[in-house]
Design a protein around this motif. Structure first.
Motif, PDB file in Angstrom:
ATOM      1  N   ASN A  26      -9.193  -2.326  -0.465  1.00  0.00           N
ATOM      2  CA  ASN A  26      -7.749  -2.531  -0.555  1.00  0.00           C
ATOM      3  C   ASN A  26      -7.151  -1.767  -1.738  1.00  0.00           C
ATOM      4  N   GLU A  27      -7.878  -1.713  -2.853  1.00  0.00           N
ATOM      5  CA  GLU A  27      -7.399  -0.944  -4.009  1.00  0.00           C
ATOM      6  C   GLU A  27      -7.290   0.536  -3.649  1.00  0.00           C
ATOM      7  N   ALA A  30      -4.220   1.036  -1.537  1.00  0.00           N
ATOM      8  CA  ALA A  30      -3.002   0.949  -2.344  1.00  0.00           C
ATOM      9  C   ALA A  30      -2.776   2.264  -3.098  1.00  0.00           C
ATOM     10  N   ASP A  33      -1.692   4.944  -0.653  1.00  0.00           N
ATOM     11  CA  ASP A  33      -0.315   4.705  -0.238  1.00  0.00           C
ATOM     12  C   ASP A  33       0.669   5.248  -1.276  1.00  0.00           C
ATOM     13  N   LEU A  34       0.331   5.131  -2.543  1.00  0.00           N
ATOM     14  CA  LEU A  34       1.208   5.606  -3.610  1.00  0.00           C
ATOM     15  C   LEU A  34       1.121   7.108  -3.839  1.00  0.00           C
ATOM     16  N   PRO A  54       7.639  -2.519  -5.025  1.00  0.00           N
ATOM     17  CA  PRO A  54       6.338  -2.005  -4.579  1.00  0.00           C
ATOM     18  C   PRO A  54       6.495  -0.727  -3.756  1.00  0.00           C
ATOM     19  N   GLY A  55       5.685   0.256  -4.097  1.00  0.00           N
ATOM     20  CA  GLY A  55       5.722   1.540  -3.413  1.00  0.00           C
ATOM     21  C   GLY A  55       6.501   2.605  -4.166  1.00  0.00           C
ATOM     22  N   CYS A  57       7.401   5.160  -7.195  1.00  0.00           N
ATOM     23  CA  CYS A  57       6.625   5.940  -8.159  1.00  0.00           C
ATOM     24  C   CYS A  57       7.560   6.693  -9.091  1.00  0.00           C
ATOM     25  N   TRP A  78       4.179   1.415  -8.629  1.00  0.00           N
ATOM     26  CA  TRP A  78       4.220  -0.043  -8.710  1.00  0.00           C
ATOM     27  C   TRP A  78       3.677  -0.642  -7.419  1.00  0.00           C
ATOM     28  N   THR A  79       2.793  -1.632  -7.555  1.00  0.00           N
ATOM     29  CA  THR A  79       2.256  -2.373  -6.413  1.00  0.00           C
ATOM     30  C   THR A  79       2.454  -3.859  -6.685  1.00  0.00           C
ATOM     31  N   ARG A  84      -0.171   1.174 -11.101  1.00  0.00           N
ATOM     32  CA  ARG A  84      -1.320   2.010 -10.790  1.00  0.00           C
ATOM     33  C   ARG A  84      -0.960   3.413 -11.255  1.00  0.00           C
TER      34      ARG A  84
END
Length: 167
Positions: A26-27, A30, A33-34, A54-55, A57, A78-79, A84
Motif C-alpha cells: 500500500n505504501e 501511495a 499515485d503521487l 490527499p493527492g 503535491c 500529502w496522503t 511523502r
C-alpha cells in the motif's frame, strides 16, 4: 517495512517472509499515485501548506522549514498517512498547475516552461529549425530599393527555413 527500495522512486520492496506485506504494498501504491506522472500545485514552496488535500503535491523550495526541513527541491505529496517525499532525478518532469507549464529537473534544479528539442513539427511538417544567421539591416540611402529587396529576401528565406511559410 523493509529497507529495500527501488532505485528511482524509492518504492518499498516486499521481502521474503515479511509480515503484513499489505502495508509495504500500500505504501508503494501511495508513492506511485503521487510521483508517477506528478502534478504539483506550486513550486519553490518552503513551508508546508496548512490544509493539504490527499493527492496534492508541491516542489519544495531552497529553504524548507517545518516538516519539509532538509527536503530541498524534493517533491512533497500529502496522503492520508502524512507527507511523502520523492528525491527528484535528472529528467523528471512534473506539470505545474500554478504556471500551466511543465517543469523539468536537470540534476541541480527545476526549470519551468523550457522546451528543449531538435525540431518542432506540426502535422508532420517541420515548423521551426535551428537559428539562422543574422540578417543585415538596410543602411545608407543610395540604393535603398536593392538593399530593401535583399533584406526582404533574407527574411523570406529565414521564414521558409523555419517552416513558418511555404517555400
Amino acid at each position: 517495512m523493509t529497507d529495500d527500495v527501488t532505485a528511482r522512486l524509492a518504492l518499498p520492496l516486499l521481502s521474503a517472509g515479511q509480515a503484513q506485506k499489505e502495508l509495504t504494498h500500500n505504501e508503494a501504491l501511495a508513492l506511485l499515485d503521487l510521483f508517477a506522472q506528478p502534478v504539483v500545485v506550486a513550486m519553490a514552496i518552503d513551508t508546508p501548506p496548512a490544509t493539504p488535500v490527499p493527492g496534492q503535491c508541491w516542489i519544495v523550495g531552497d529553504a524548507p522549514s517545518g516538516l519539509w526541513a532538509g527536503r530541498t527541491r524534493h517533491l512533497a505529496g500529502w496522503t492520508a498517512g502524512g507527507w511523502r517525499f520523492c528525491i527528484p532525478r535528472t529528467g523528471m518532469r512534473v506539470w505545474n498547475l500554478a504556471d500551466g507549464c511543465e517543469a523539468v529537473f536537470d540534476g541541480e534544479g527545476w526549470s519551468v516552461g523550457v522546451v528543449r528539442g531538435s525540431r518542432v513539427e506540426i502535422d508532420g511538417v517541420r515548423v521551426v529549425a535551428a537559428q539562422q544567421s543574422a540578417i543585415a539591416a538596410p543602411v545608407n540611402g543610395d540604393v535603398v530599393d536593392a538593399e530593401a529587396r535583399a533584406a526582404i529576401a533574407a527574411i523570406l528565406a529565414a521564414l521558409q527555413t523555419h517552416g513558418l511559410i511555404a517555400g
